[in-house]
Scaffold this motif. Structure first.
Motif, short mmCIF file in Angstrom:
data_model
loop_
_atom_site.label_atom_id
_atom_site.label_comp_id
_atom_site.label_asym_id
_atom_site.label_seq_id
_atom_site.Cartn_x
_atom_site.Cartn_y
_atom_site.Cartn_z
N LYS A 1 0.86 -1.19 0.00
CA LYS A 1 0.00 0.00 0.00
C LYS A 1 0.89 1.23 0.00
O LYS A 1 1.85 1.34 0.76
CB LYS A 1 -0.91 -0.01 1.22
CG LYS A 1 -1.91 -1.15 1.15
CD LYS A 1 -2.90 -1.07 2.28
CE LYS A 1 -3.92 -2.14 2.26
NZ LYS A 1 -3.68 -3.38 1.66
N ARG A 2 0.56 2.15 -0.87
CA ARG A 2 1.31 3.41 -0.93
C ARG A 2 0.85 4.31 0.20
O ARG A 2 -0.35 4.53 0.39
CB ARG A 2 1.10 4.08 -2.28
CG ARG A 2 1.92 5.32 -2.44
CD ARG A 2 1.80 5.86 -3.84
NE ARG A 2 2.54 7.07 -3.95
CZ ARG A 2 3.77 7.15 -4.46
NH1 ARG A 2 4.35 6.07 -4.91
NH2 ARG A 2 4.38 8.30 -4.54
N ILE A 3 1.80 4.82 0.93
CA ILE A 3 1.51 5.69 2.06
C ILE A 3 1.82 7.12 1.64
O ILE A 3 2.91 7.41 1.16
CB ILE A 3 2.37 5.32 3.28
CG1 ILE A 3 2.24 3.82 3.61
CG2 ILE A 3 2.05 6.19 4.47
CD1 ILE A 3 0.84 3.39 3.96
N SER A 4 0.83 8.01 1.82
CA SER A 4 1.08 9.41 1.48
C SER A 4 1.84 10.08 2.61
O SER A 4 1.62 9.80 3.80
CB SER A 4 -0.23 10.14 1.20
OG SER A 4 -1.02 10.13 2.36
N ILE A 5 2.73 10.94 2.24
CA ILE A 5 3.57 11.64 3.20
C ILE A 5 3.08 13.08 3.27
O ILE A 5 2.97 13.75 2.23
CB ILE A 5 5.05 11.57 2.79
CG1 ILE A 5 5.48 10.11 2.70
CG2 ILE A 5 5.91 12.34 3.76
CD1 ILE A 5 6.84 9.91 2.11
N LYS A 6 2.82 13.54 4.48
CA LYS A 6 2.33 14.91 4.66
C LYS A 6 3.49 15.80 5.08
O LYS A 6 4.39 15.39 5.80
CB LYS A 6 1.24 14.94 5.71
CG LYS A 6 0.04 14.11 5.31
CD LYS A 6 -0.95 14.05 6.42
CE LYS A 6 -2.04 13.09 6.00
NZ LYS A 6 -2.79 12.56 7.09
N SER A 7 3.41 17.03 4.65
CA SER A 7 4.47 17.98 5.03
C SER A 7 3.94 19.01 6.01
O SER A 7 2.77 19.20 6.19
CB SER A 7 5.07 18.66 3.82
OG SER A 7 4.07 19.30 3.06
#
Length: 146
Positions: free
Chosen positions: A140-146
């Motif tokens: 599963k692709r995990i989104s990275i938040k900034s």
């Protein structure tokens, strides 16, 4: 590659002798251990993506009812039998290279297989099996938040 070495005195050359012996042994053993019960028959190809893996196996002369295919966890097994041709018993074979007899092959896969999502097709003597990875094990692709 060195095949011959000129020696005016006829002395033996150990490396040349070893290469000759190796070549002779390879020729003598060619075909030994290629029993159809071997773990390398039938030859198979595999390629995998993130969600699935595909296997192909060439099984000429067999029908789909002659092949038993099973998957469990990370293993796929292929079993079958090449029946003997209807040829008189009193003949002398000149050469016999086509497979004959039972075969069994098991291969470990790189991930678990969802047995409910396996698609097997048999066309023109080639078995193609597409196996899906279970949903809960797919990357599963995990989104990275900034």
């Amino acid at each position: 590659m060195l095949h011959t070495l000129f020696d005016p005195f006829g002395a033996s050359h150990p490396f040349i002798d070893m290469r000759r012996i190796q070549r002779d042994m390879n020729r003598l053993l060619d075909g030994v251990g290629t029993s159809r019960h071997s773990s390398t028959y039938p030859p198979v190809n595999f390629w995998a993506g993130e969600d699935s893996i595909v296997m192909t196996a060439e099984l000429p002369g067999l029908g789909e009812d002659d092949i038993e295919l099973t998957v469990q966890d990370t293993m796929i097994s292929l079993r079958g039998e090449f029946k003997d041709q209807d040829i008189d018993e009193d003949v002398s074979w000149h050469r016999r290279e086509r497979p004959k007899g039972k075969f069994f092959r098991t291969v470990e896969l790189p991930f678990r297989i969802d047995a409910e999502h396996v698609d097997a097709r048999f066309e023109n003597g080639v078995l193609t099996v597409e196996m899906q990875r279970p949903e809960d094990e797919k990357p599963k692709r995990i989104s990275i938040k900034s």
